[in-house]
Design a protein around this motif. Structure first.
Motif, PDB file in Angstrom:
ATOM      1  N   GLN A   3       0.855  -1.189   0.000  1.00  0.00           N
ATOM      2  CA  GLN A   3       0.000   0.000   0.000  1.00  0.00           C
ATOM      3  C   GLN A   3       0.890   1.237   0.000  1.00  0.00           C
ATOM      4  O   GLN A   3       1.848   1.325   0.771  1.00  0.00           O
ATOM      5  CB  GLN A   3      -0.913   0.017   1.233  1.00  0.00           C
ATOM      6  N   LEU A   4       0.568   2.174  -0.867  1.00  0.00           N
ATOM      7  CA  LEU A   4       1.381   3.374  -1.047  1.00  0.00           C
ATOM      8  C   LEU A   4       0.517   4.613  -0.902  1.00  0.00           C
ATOM      9  O   LEU A   4      -0.536   4.709  -1.533  1.00  0.00           O
ATOM     10  CB  LEU A   4       2.036   3.362  -2.428  1.00  0.00           C
ATOM     11  N   VAL A   5       1.001   5.554  -0.082  1.00  0.00           N
ATOM     12  CA  VAL A   5       0.265   6.800   0.127  1.00  0.00           C
ATOM     13  C   VAL A   5       1.219   7.962  -0.078  1.00  0.00           C
ATOM     14  O   VAL A   5       2.199   8.112   0.661  1.00  0.00           O
ATOM     15  CB  VAL A   5      -0.345   6.861   1.542  1.00  0.00           C
ATOM     16  N   VAL A  93       1.026  14.718 -12.855  1.00  0.00           N
ATOM     17  CA  VAL A  93       0.639  13.965 -11.662  1.00  0.00           C
ATOM     18  C   VAL A  93       1.775  12.987 -11.381  1.00  0.00           C
ATOM     19  O   VAL A  93       2.187  12.242 -12.274  1.00  0.00           O
ATOM     20  CB  VAL A  93      -0.684  13.211 -11.857  1.00  0.00           C
ATOM     21  N   TYR A  94       2.261  13.016 -10.170  1.00  0.00           N
ATOM     22  CA  TYR A  94       3.383  12.157  -9.783  1.00  0.00           C
ATOM     23  C   TYR A  94       2.860  10.978  -8.975  1.00  0.00           C
ATOM     24  O   TYR A  94       2.070  11.151  -8.047  1.00  0.00           O
ATOM     25  CB  TYR A  94       4.399  12.954  -8.972  1.00  0.00           C
ATOM     26  N   TYR A  95       3.334   9.778  -9.339  1.00  0.00           N
ATOM     27  CA  TYR A  95       2.896   8.553  -8.703  1.00  0.00           C
ATOM     28  C   TYR A  95       4.077   7.821  -8.070  1.00  0.00           C
ATOM     29  O   TYR A  95       5.157   7.717  -8.664  1.00  0.00           O
ATOM     30  CB  TYR A  95       2.261   7.606  -9.719  1.00  0.00           C
ATOM     31  N   CYS A  96       3.837   7.297  -6.908  1.00  0.00           N
ATOM     32  CA  CYS A  96       4.774   6.385  -6.274  1.00  0.00           C
ATOM     33  C   CYS A  96       4.388   4.962  -6.681  1.00  0.00           C
ATOM     34  O   CYS A  96       3.187   4.648  -6.794  1.00  0.00           O
ATOM     35  CB  CYS A  96       4.679   6.546  -4.756  1.00  0.00           C
ATOM     36  N   TRP A 113       0.584   0.943  -6.962  1.00  0.00           N
ATOM     37  CA  TRP A 113       0.609   2.378  -7.245  1.00  0.00           C
ATOM     38  C   TRP A 113      -0.073   3.163  -6.143  1.00  0.00           C
ATOM     39  O   TRP A 113      -1.047   2.698  -5.536  1.00  0.00           O
ATOM     40  CB  TRP A 113      -0.106   2.675  -8.566  1.00  0.00           C
ATOM     41  N   GLY A 114       0.449   4.359  -5.914  1.00  0.00           N
ATOM     42  CA  GLY A 114      -0.246   5.294  -5.057  1.00  0.00           C
ATOM     43  C   GLY A 114      -1.326   6.013  -5.832  1.00  0.00           C
ATOM     44  O   GLY A 114      -1.522   5.773  -7.027  1.00  0.00           O
ATOM     45  N   GLN A 115      -2.017   6.929  -5.162  1.00  0.00           N
ATOM     46  CA  GLN A 115      -3.153   7.615  -5.784  1.00  0.00           C
ATOM     47  C   GLN A 115      -2.713   8.772  -6.673  1.00  0.00           C
ATOM     48  O   GLN A 115      -3.502   9.274  -7.477  1.00  0.00           O
ATOM     49  CB  GLN A 115      -4.114   8.127  -4.689  1.00  0.00           C
ATOM     50  N   GLY A 116      -1.471   9.202  -6.547  1.00  0.00           N
ATOM     51  CA  GLY A 116      -0.959  10.302  -7.350  1.00  0.00           C
ATOM     52  C   GLY A 116      -1.113  11.639  -6.651  1.00  0.00           C
ATOM     53  O   GLY A 116      -2.041  11.842  -5.864  1.00  0.00           O
ATOM     54  N   THR A 117      -0.192  12.540  -6.944  1.00  0.00           N
ATOM     55  CA  THR A 117      -0.247  13.889  -6.389  1.00  0.00           C
ATOM     56  C   THR A 117       0.157  14.875  -7.492  1.00  0.00           C
ATOM     57  O   THR A 117       1.094  14.633  -8.251  1.00  0.00           O
ATOM     58  CB  THR A 117       0.655  14.022  -5.158  1.00  0.00           C
ATOM     59  N   GLN A 118      -0.563  15.979  -7.563  1.00  0.00           N
ATOM     60  CA  GLN A 118      -0.356  16.946  -8.635  1.00  0.00           C
ATOM     61  C   GLN A 118       0.811  17.877  -8.323  1.00  0.00           C
ATOM     62  O   GLN A 118       0.904  18.441  -7.219  1.00  0.00           O
ATOM     63  CB  GLN A 118      -1.625  17.772  -8.859  1.00  0.00           C
TER      64      GLN A 118
END
Length: 123
Positions: A3-5, A93-96, A113-118
């Protein structure tokens, strides 16, 4: 499963800096290869940087070398992406992501994958 946040991101002017964090959880997290990807509107998701939990070996896309730094804190199960000298073309959008394949740079090799951050960089 992992799980990635993600956290961090936002709006910054060109030349500025931002830092992203990715908190990972899962029983075998340290066996995964961790990476950051990004996806701009109308473009494919692309590899940005990757790091191994153990030796901490890093790999970067040519477009971010010398400007971005990926790191990890094993005690916190967290991966970071420090982004300096940001350019408008870094807007995405950046994803882990986590892969069982060491050194993987293709998004097809990542099943977590994480949910992404702008991240938005203004000129």
């Amino acid at each position: 499963q992992v799980q990635l946040v993600e956290s961090g991101g936002g709006l910054v002017q060109a030349g500025g800096s931002l830092s992203l964090s990715c908190a990972a959880s899962g029983r075998t997290i340290t066996t995964y290869y961790m990476a950051w990807f990004r996806q701009a509107p109308g473009k494919e998701r692309e590899f940005v940087a990757g790091i191994s939990w153990g030796a901490g070996r890093t790999n970067y896309a040519d477009s971010v070398k010398g400007r971005f730094t990926i790191s990890r804190d094993n005690a916190k199960n967290t991966v970071y992406l420090q982004m300096n000298n940001l350019k408008p073309e870094d807007t995405a959008v950046y994803y882990c992501a986590a892969s069982i394949r060491l050194g993987a740079t293709s998004f097809a090799n990542y099943g977590n994958w994480g949910q992404g951050t702008q991240v938005t960089v203004s000129s």
